[in-house]
Design a protein around this motif. Structure first.
Motif, mmCIF file in Angstrom:
data_model
loop_
_atom_site.group_PDB
_atom_site.id
_atom_site.type_symbol
_atom_site.label_atom_id
_atom_site.label_comp_id
_atom_site.label_asym_id
_atom_site.label_seq_id
_atom_site.Cartn_x
_atom_site.Cartn_y
_atom_site.Cartn_z
ATOM 1 N N LEU A 111 28.673 102.577 -75.268
ATOM 2 C CA LEU A 111 28.151 103.710 -74.507
ATOM 3 C C LEU A 111 29.245 104.723 -74.194
ATOM 4 O O LEU A 111 29.046 105.937 -74.336
ATOM 5 C CB LEU A 111 27.527 103.196 -73.206
ATOM 6 C CG LEU A 111 26.666 104.163 -72.410
ATOM 7 C CD1 LEU A 111 25.450 104.576 -73.210
ATOM 8 C CD2 LEU A 111 26.236 103.524 -71.090
ATOM 9 N N ILE A 140 30.532 108.507 -76.904
ATOM 10 C CA ILE A 140 30.425 109.923 -76.529
ATOM 11 C C ILE A 140 31.239 110.814 -77.462
ATOM 12 O O ILE A 140 30.716 111.804 -77.981
ATOM 13 C CB ILE A 140 30.845 110.130 -75.059
ATOM 14 C CG1 ILE A 140 29.842 109.437 -74.123
ATOM 15 C CG2 ILE A 140 30.928 111.618 -74.720
ATOM 16 C CD1 ILE A 140 30.250 109.453 -72.661
ATOM 17 N N GLY A 164 24.405 101.318 -77.460
ATOM 18 C CA GLY A 164 25.208 102.319 -76.772
ATOM 19 C C GLY A 164 25.643 103.440 -77.695
ATOM 20 O O GLY A 164 25.566 104.620 -77.357
ATOM 21 N N THR A 217 24.195 107.553 -77.372
ATOM 22 C CA THR A 217 25.060 108.730 -77.238
ATOM 23 C C THR A 217 24.930 109.645 -78.458
ATOM 24 O O THR A 217 24.952 110.872 -78.336
ATOM 25 C CB THR A 217 26.531 108.315 -77.064
ATOM 26 O OG1 THR A 217 26.912 107.450 -78.147
ATOM 27 C CG2 THR A 217 26.728 107.566 -75.751
ATOM 28 N N HIS A 218 24.776 109.044 -79.634
ATOM 29 C CA HIS A 218 24.637 109.843 -80.853
ATOM 30 C C HIS A 218 23.353 110.670 -80.830
ATOM 31 O O HIS A 218 23.334 111.808 -81.318
ATOM 32 C CB HIS A 218 24.628 108.923 -82.069
ATOM 33 C CG HIS A 218 24.538 109.651 -83.381
ATOM 34 N ND1 HIS A 218 25.613 110.289 -83.951
ATOM 35 C CD2 HIS A 218 23.499 109.855 -84.223
ATOM 36 C CE1 HIS A 218 25.249 110.853 -85.084
ATOM 37 N NE2 HIS A 218 23.962 110.605 -85.283
ATOM 38 N N LEU A 251 23.434 112.880 -76.545
ATOM 39 C CA LEU A 251 24.528 113.560 -75.855
ATOM 40 C C LEU A 251 25.387 114.398 -76.785
ATOM 41 O O LEU A 251 25.730 113.957 -77.886
ATOM 42 C CB LEU A 251 25.430 112.530 -75.142
ATOM 43 C CG LEU A 251 24.829 111.793 -73.950
ATOM 44 C CD1 LEU A 251 25.833 110.781 -73.410
ATOM 45 C CD2 LEU A 251 24.438 112.767 -72.855
ATOM 46 N N HIS A 262 27.593 115.403 -80.236
ATOM 47 C CA HIS A 262 27.012 114.922 -81.483
ATOM 48 C C HIS A 262 26.115 115.998 -82.104
ATOM 49 O O HIS A 262 25.497 116.812 -81.394
ATOM 50 C CB HIS A 262 26.247 113.628 -81.227
ATOM 51 C CG HIS A 262 27.141 112.477 -80.878
ATOM 52 N ND1 HIS A 262 27.857 111.796 -81.828
ATOM 53 C CD2 HIS A 262 27.475 111.920 -79.693
ATOM 54 C CE1 HIS A 262 28.574 110.852 -81.240
ATOM 55 N NE2 HIS A 262 28.371 110.922 -79.945
ATOM 56 N N ILE A 319 23.430 117.708 -71.537
ATOM 57 C CA ILE A 319 24.217 116.545 -71.094
ATOM 58 C C ILE A 319 23.524 115.844 -69.933
ATOM 59 O O ILE A 319 23.373 114.611 -69.930
ATOM 60 C CB ILE A 319 25.637 116.979 -70.687
ATOM 61 C CG1 ILE A 319 26.433 117.441 -71.912
ATOM 62 C CG2 ILE A 319 26.376 115.830 -69.986
ATOM 63 C CD1 ILE A 319 27.775 118.062 -71.571
ATOM 64 N N ILE A 359 21.851 112.106 -70.096
ATOM 65 C CA ILE A 359 22.244 110.960 -69.260
ATOM 66 C C ILE A 359 21.033 110.383 -68.538
ATOM 67 O O ILE A 359 20.808 109.160 -68.524
ATOM 68 C CB ILE A 359 23.323 111.395 -68.249
ATOM 69 C CG1 ILE A 359 24.618 111.769 -68.977
ATOM 70 C CG2 ILE A 359 23.594 110.288 -67.235
ATOM 71 C CD1 ILE A 359 25.679 112.382 -68.079
ATOM 72 N N GLY A 364 18.791 108.935 -71.308
ATOM 73 C CA GLY A 364 19.428 107.931 -72.143
ATOM 74 C C GLY A 364 19.755 106.631 -71.445
ATOM 75 O O GLY A 364 19.659 105.561 -72.057
#
Length: 519
Positions: A144, A148, A184, A188-189, A192, A195, A213, A217, A220
Motif C-alpha cells: 500500500l 504510491i 495494496g 494504489t495503481h 491514486l 499512476h 488523491i 484514499i 481505496g
C-alpha cells in the motif's frame, strides 16, 4: 467581358459531419452505430489482431471520425499554417500536457526509492514491527505504501523476494503473503496519482489531483481492507509453495549486488576516494574485499515516509486552500508548492539528496537510474495520448452528445454507467489504462453541463478506476506476472488473483457510489 468563372454561382458548402456511415444511417441512430462499431473494432484490433494499443486507439479514432462525417481537415488540419487545430493534435496535446510531466516525475521518484533499498527497508521494518503472526498484514501495508510512487509490476519485481523469504520462513502458502501485497499495489495503481490511470482521467475531467488523491484514499482504503480479508481467507484454503527457482534467483541477485558494492568500495579504498565512489570513476581496479565492504547502510524508514508523503500533503494543501482561504499571497504560495508539477519535483529532489547523494551516490548514478526508469513510460504516455484523441473525436463528431442523450434516457446514474463501461472494456481487452482513458472519453460529455462538483467528478473517476481492475484474467499482462512470479498455476491464479481484483473493484465502486449520493 465577364470571366466565365465569375459567372458561376458559388458552390454550396458541405454540411459538417454528414459523411461516412451517416449517409446510410442519419441522426442519433447513425452516431450510436458508429460508436458501437468503433468500440468493437478497438477490441478486435487489441485482442484478436494483437495490435499495439496505441496504434489501435489511433486507428479507431481516425476510422470513427471519418465514419461520423468529419473531414480530413478537421481530423488532421492543413498542410499550410492556419488558426485551426486538428482534433488529433488537440486531443493528444491536451491530455499529455497535463499527464506527461506528472508520470515522468513520479516514475523517477519511484525508481530512486526502489534502487536505494527504500522498499526493503519499509517491508523489513513492518515485518519486525508486526511479528510473524501478522506478517501478511505487514506485506499488505508494504504494498500500500510503496505502491504510491512505483508502478504495479515494478512493485512486484522489487518486493517479491521479501514475500519468498516470509513464506519460506513460515512454511505456509505463498498466497497468504503475496495476495495482501498485490492488493495494496493494485489499489494504489488504480486509485491514486501519480499512476497513469487516475492522472489521465483527472486530466480529461479537468479535476484537481488533490480531489483525486482524497477520494482515492477514502474509496481505496475500504476496498483494500475487503481485498485483504479475501486474501486471508484464500491464503488459508489454497496452498501454493514458494517457487524455488525464483527464490534462488533472488538470492543470486542479492549476491551480485553485494559483490559489486564490495568491489566498488575496495577500489575506492585503494585510491583513498570516497567509500561509495564507483571504481570506474576513480580509474582503479578493485583490491581484496573485506566483510565490511558488503554492508550497505539501511534507508531510515522516516526518510521513506517523508519522501512519499511530502507531495501528497502539498497537493492536498493546495486543493483545500482554494476552498478555505481567500485570495492572498499566502494562498498563492501554498498553491504554487502544491501544484503537482512542483510538489513532485520537490519530492524527487529530496530523494536525490536523502537517498542518493547523502548516501554516497554519484551524480552519474542518479542520472543513470532516472533515465533508465523513463524507458517503459513511452508506451504508457502514447496510449494515454491516443485515448485523448479518441475522446476528442467522439466529442467533435457529435457522437458524445448522442451517447449522452441515450444514456440519460436509460435512467442509470452516470457513476453506474461509468463503472459498467469500464468493466466491459477491462474484461474485453485486459489493459486497465486503455479501459480508463476510453471510458473517460465516453463519459466526460455525459457530465458536461451538469454543474457537478470537483468532489463528485473525482468519485466518477474512482468508479471508472474501479471498473478498470475488475476480473483480471488471461488477457491481462498482470495476470501472467502474478502467476509466473509467484509460481501459481493458471487455475489457482483465477481463484486467488482474479477474485481478489474483483473484490477490490466491487468494493471500491460500492464506496464511490455510496459517497456520490451525499457529495
Amino acid at each position: 467581358m465577364t470571366p466565365l468563372l465569375a459567372a458561376a454561382p458559388p458552390a454550396p458548402e458541405t454540411p459538417p459531419h454528414t459523411g461516412g456511415l451517416l449517409l446510410l444511417l442519419d441522426g442519433t441512430a447513425g452516431l450510436l452505430t458508429v460508436a458501437a462499431l468503433g468500440i468493437v473494432l478497438l477490441l478486435v484490433l487489441i485482442i484478436k489482431v494483437r495490435l499495439q494499443p496505441f496504434v489501435a486507439l489511433l486507428a479507431v479514432s481516425i476510422a470513427v471520425g471519418l465514419s461520423a462525417g468529419l473531414s480530413v481537415t478537421e481530423l488532421f488540419g492543413t498542410v499550410q499554417r492556419s488558426a485551426s487545430v486538428s482534433m488529433i493534435e488537440s486531443g493528444m496535446g491536451g491530455i499529455l500536457g497535463h499527464v506527461a510531466i506528472i508520470i515522468g516525475l513520479g516514475t523517477m521518484l519511484g525508481a530512486i526509492l526502489e534502487v536505494s533499498g527504500g522498499a526493503e527497508a519499509l517491508s523489513t521494518r513492518l515485518l519486525n514491527l508486526f511479528g510473524e503472526k501478522r506478517a501478511p498484514l505487514a506485506m499488505g501495508l508494504t504494498g500500500l505504501i510503496f505502491g504510491i510512487p512505483v508502478f504495479f509490476d515494478v512493485g512486484i519485481f522489487v518486493l517479491a523476494p521479501i514475500v519468498y523469504a516470509a513464506a519460506k520462513r513460515s512454511g505456509k502458502s505463498i498466497l497468504l503473503y503475496c495476495m495482501p501485497l498485490l492488493a495494496g499495489l493494485s489499489m494504489t495503481h488504480a486509485f491514486l496519482p501519480p499512476h497513469p490511470g487516475p492522472v489521465a482521467a483527472a486530466g480529461l475531467f479537468k479535476v484537481d489531483l488533490g480531489w483525486v488523491i482524497l477520494m482515492g484514499i477514502v474509496v481505496g482504503i475500504p476496498a483494500v481492507l475487503a481485498a485483504w480479508a479475501y486474501a486471508a481467507w484464500i491464503g488459508k484454503r489454497l496452498f501454493v509453495p514458494v517457487p524455488q527457482d525464483m527464490l534462488e534467483a533472488a538470492d543470486e541477485a542479492k549476491a551480485a549486488v553485494a559483490e559489486e558494492r564490495a568491489a566498488r568500495r575496495a577500489a575506492a579504498r585503494s585510491t583513498g576516494g570516497p567509500a561509495n565512489a564507483a571504481a570506474g570513476e576513480t580509474g582503479a581496479v578493485a583490491t581484496t574485499t573485506t566483510p565490511d565492504d558488503y554492508a550497505e547502510e539501511p534507508v531510515p524508514l522516516p526518510t521513506v515516509f517523508l519522501i512519499i508523503g511530502t507531495p501528497l500533503l502539498l497537493i492536498l494543501a493546495a486543493t483545500f486552500s482554494s476552498i478555505a482561504l481567500d485570495p492572498s499571497t499566502f494562498r498563492s504560495v501554498i498553491e504554487f508548492f502544491g501544484h503537482p508539477f512542483v510538489a513532485l519535483t520537490i519530492a524527487l529532489l529530496m530523494a536525490y539528496y536523502l537517498l542518493g547523494i547523502r548516501r554516497g551516490w554519484s551524480r552519474k548514478s542518479l542520472e543513470t537510474v532516472s533515465t533508465s526508469s523513463l524507458k517503459p513510460v513511452g508506451n504508457i504516455l502514447l496510449v494515454v495520448g491516443a485515448g485523448g484523441v479518441f475522446g476528442a473525436v467522439l466529442k467533435g463528431s457529435g457522437i458524445a452528445d448522442a451517447l449522452a442523450d441515450t444514456f440519460n434516457d436509460v435512467g442509470l446514474p452516470v457513476i453506474v454507467l461509468a463503472y459498467l463501461i469500464s468493466v466491459v472494456l477491462r474484461v474485453a481487452q485486459g489493459s486497465a489504462t486503455v479501459a480508463i482513458v476510453t471510458t473517460a472519453g465516453i463519459v466526460v460529455p455525459l457530465v458536461e453541463g451538469q454543474d457537478l462538483s470537483q468532489a463528485h467528478l473525482a468519485l466518477i473517476i474512482m468508479a471508472i478506476s474501479a471498473g478498470s481492475i475488475f476480473a483480471s484474467h488471461v488477457n491481462d499482462g498482470g495476470f501472467w506476472i502474478v502467476a509466473k512470479y509467484f509460481g501459481i498455476s493458471e487455475r489457482d491464479t483465477l481463484k486467488s488473483w482474479t477474485v481478489l481484483e474483483t473484490v477490490l473493484s466491487v468494493a471500491g465502486f460500492a464506496m464511490a457510489a455510496a459517497l456520490s449520493v451525499f457529495i
